[in-house]
Design an enzyme around this catalytic site. Structure first.
Site, mmCIF file in Angstrom:
data_model
loop_
_atom_site.group_PDB
_atom_site.id
_atom_site.type_symbol
_atom_site.label_atom_id
_atom_site.label_comp_id
_atom_site.label_asym_id
_atom_site.label_seq_id
_atom_site.Cartn_x
_atom_site.Cartn_y
_atom_site.Cartn_z
ATOM 1 N N TRP A 100 0.817 -1.223 0.000
ATOM 2 C CA TRP A 100 0.000 0.000 0.000
ATOM 3 C C TRP A 100 0.839 1.256 0.000
ATOM 4 C CZ3 TRP A 100 -4.179 -1.456 -1.986
ATOM 5 C CH2 TRP A 100 -4.723 -2.707 -1.681
ATOM 6 N N ASP A 171 -1.631 6.740 6.151
ATOM 7 C CA ASP A 171 -2.766 5.943 5.694
ATOM 8 C C ASP A 171 -3.097 4.957 6.813
ATOM 9 O OD1 ASP A 171 -4.458 4.050 4.653
ATOM 10 O OD2 ASP A 171 -3.144 3.440 3.003
ATOM 11 N N LYS A 195 -12.790 -1.407 6.590
ATOM 12 C CA LYS A 195 -12.180 -2.463 7.402
ATOM 13 C C LYS A 195 -12.859 -2.452 8.781
ATOM 14 C CE LYS A 195 -8.810 -2.505 4.216
ATOM 15 N NZ LYS A 195 -8.571 -3.553 3.246
#
Lengths: 360, 360
Positions: A100, A171, A195
């Site tokens: 990511w 993030d 999530k």
């Protein structure tokens, strides 16, 4: 009701209490005579709900003054672009801890100069690097350091965050609200909600006003974080249902006792699974180094890809869903987000032990 | 259940049958043992649902070969940016029929040269211009003509679409699936779903492959329509709940008889309200010229802003919601999207007549 144990990496398990509440009031939002998907985002009923959501978030995370909360669309992928479009003027420094953070840097390159401040790639992303002012090589004119608090694919998580004297962008998509964080350490935090916090389709961002003042203003208004702050996230139609769902999840978190309680619960849950791995005498092989282990995504291998496949398949038959590793790395992965229950983890422990007995 | 009549301009009324179905199965999507907000977008259950959604859309709109359907986030505002980032190379021509087409051009200016092909601004957006190859002044190197099929704020709607010999881009957000359209006339269609098709948070786009071949490839992959086509809208996590809801709405539309039936129903509904206006002897003053009247958004004025305010307030008391005009233009507006029932329109007719009797 036949409810499975859901270990998906995201979208993922949501609290059953919240799902039930959403279901119950789906035809009538707050006595408006309309479903929440039918209300106007310019209505008082909507605004009150969004305001409360922001307030709850500020409470739970102890967000200090000088920060704003905004809601956006587009997921993490859009933030890979937007953080750079807004904040990259000279150079952006990236800490490469997995897929990511790597993708964020790839996207940022379209908007200016970037460099890797540290990378775990050569070690196949087994650990979070320790970064201190003395050890890192920060280049002059670095606008920010960018990190990913939790890497879902390799199962790594930052335990403490670096203090490097330059703005810090994070993030937090995959561990947002799973534990307390000191927001004042960060200049820009964002998290896709799919999530721990709600259905796919919304990003929550926390922006430091002082940092925002340095942001670019020569891009279209819709791409400027400043527009979302100024217009309180309703410059255009926000993803109403997602924000409404977040509101419910925040109430649930608050009722459970907040982020300290959630962190303790998450630690206990993760320990159950890591203990099985550590006590398996090599049958299960943990991927991450112990001090970088994620509480959210437990990644591990078995002896062969065939056995890993069998593991995931038999787990599915036992109603334990989503244990296959990410298609880019293989292996196995159990995602233990906030809404995964301790009972779910115990069921997984039980399954892992039985599987080992049968196959070793 | 106390259900109001919802004339909101968007987000707006959704079919009660669909809302009930979503509610009923909210804890268990398609026997997965998970809520639709918990399923993985990489699961077979999700993929089957998305595939079916695309198939239904192709059926309902008779989308010919050589086109692809994609699902995106970000709303119309993001499309104002993306259409230009992808397709603007030399010059983009814009038909200014109201606020939305105007905003699209403003955003496009960040990415290249644009010009107004026609504008209704001087006449305060009362009519859709008639454009033919012979009457318009298309500049050389025009990449596309951009139109907005329905302008929600001024209440204008294109009845037939121009054939100008250059690619045609159309924002159909506010009348998508309210009537049949000949997709083959267009090179790129997009629609925010939060009017006729689902909850805020998703855009459906229909891309002509041939046109897409000309699109820019020097922008980040996430901003390229080609990426969404290539990755079947799952390059990143799609807004699962929205797409699921769209699926239900498409089934509802199909069961009702499709877009011809829906158009006939919408014509009848709009006629009810326009007739009250036309027969009110000047008490209600329609905004749009008759041949440009929108079937989706009926815009009108009363003699004074005070009376307009009172109209909306008393309507609200009578459970007729959302009749205030857009804050940028004032006046009144009744949005009559697909899910607004004929009974709802009759209730509005009744209210308008009573209000006139009381206040004239």
């Amino acid at each position: 009701m036949n409810r499975v144990y859901n270990f998906n990496a995201g979208p993922s398990a949501m609290p059953l209490e919240v799902l039930r509440e959403v279901q119950e009031e789906f035809l009538d939002f707050n006595h408006t005579g309309m479903s929440v998907v039918e209300i106007s985002h310019r209505s008082a009923a909507y605004q009150a709900m969004q305001d409360e959501t922001e307030t709850l978030l500020k409470e739970l995370l102890h967000i200090p003054d000088g920060y704003h909360v905004i809601f956006m669309q587009g997921g993490g992928s859009m933030q890979f672009i937007l953080h750079a479009q807004n904040f990259l003027r000279h150079k952006g420094a990236y800490v490469k801890t997995g897929s990511w953070s790597s993708k964020a840097q790839e996207a940022a390159k379209f908007y200016g100069a970037t460099y890797e401040l540290a990378s775990g790639e050569a070690q196949n992303y087994k650990a979070i690097p320790l970064l201190t002012k003395d050890t890192v090589d920060l280049q002059p004119d670095t606008d920010y350091v960018y990190i990913t608090s939790n890497e879902t694919i390799h199962g790594l998580e930052w335990k403490t965050f670096p203090k490097l004297g330059v703005p810090l962008i994070c993030d937090m998509s995959s561990d947002f609200l799973s534990r307390p964080v000191d927001v004042s350490q960060f200049d820009f935090i964002y998290a896709g909600i799919q999530k721990n916090v709600g259905p796919a389709g919304c990003v929550i961002a926390i922006v430091k006003d002082e940092f925002l003042e340095k942001a670019r203003t020569d891009i279209p208004p819709y791409l400027q974080y400043a527009t979302f702050v100024k217009k309180d996230s309703t410059y255009n139609t926000p993803p109403v249902f997602c924000i409404y769902f977040v509101n419910k999840v925040l109430h649930w978190l608050k009722n459970l006792g907040g982020l300290d309680v959630m962190e303790a619960r998450n630690k206990k849950k993760a320990k159950l699974i890591y203990d099985v791995i550590d006590n398996s005498q090599g049958f299960y092989i943990g991927h991450a180094e112990k001090n970088s282990r994620s509480l959210m995504n437990v990644t591990f291998n078995l002896q062969t890809p065939e056995l890993e496949k069998r593991f995931a398949e038999e787990a599915t038959k036992a109603d334990l869903i989503g244990l296959k590793g990410h298609r880019s790395v293989g292996g196995c992965r159990a995602s233990l987000y906030n809404a995964v229950t301790p009972e779910g983890c115990e069921a997984l422990v039980d399954f892992m032990q039985r599987f080992q007995t049968l196959h070793s």
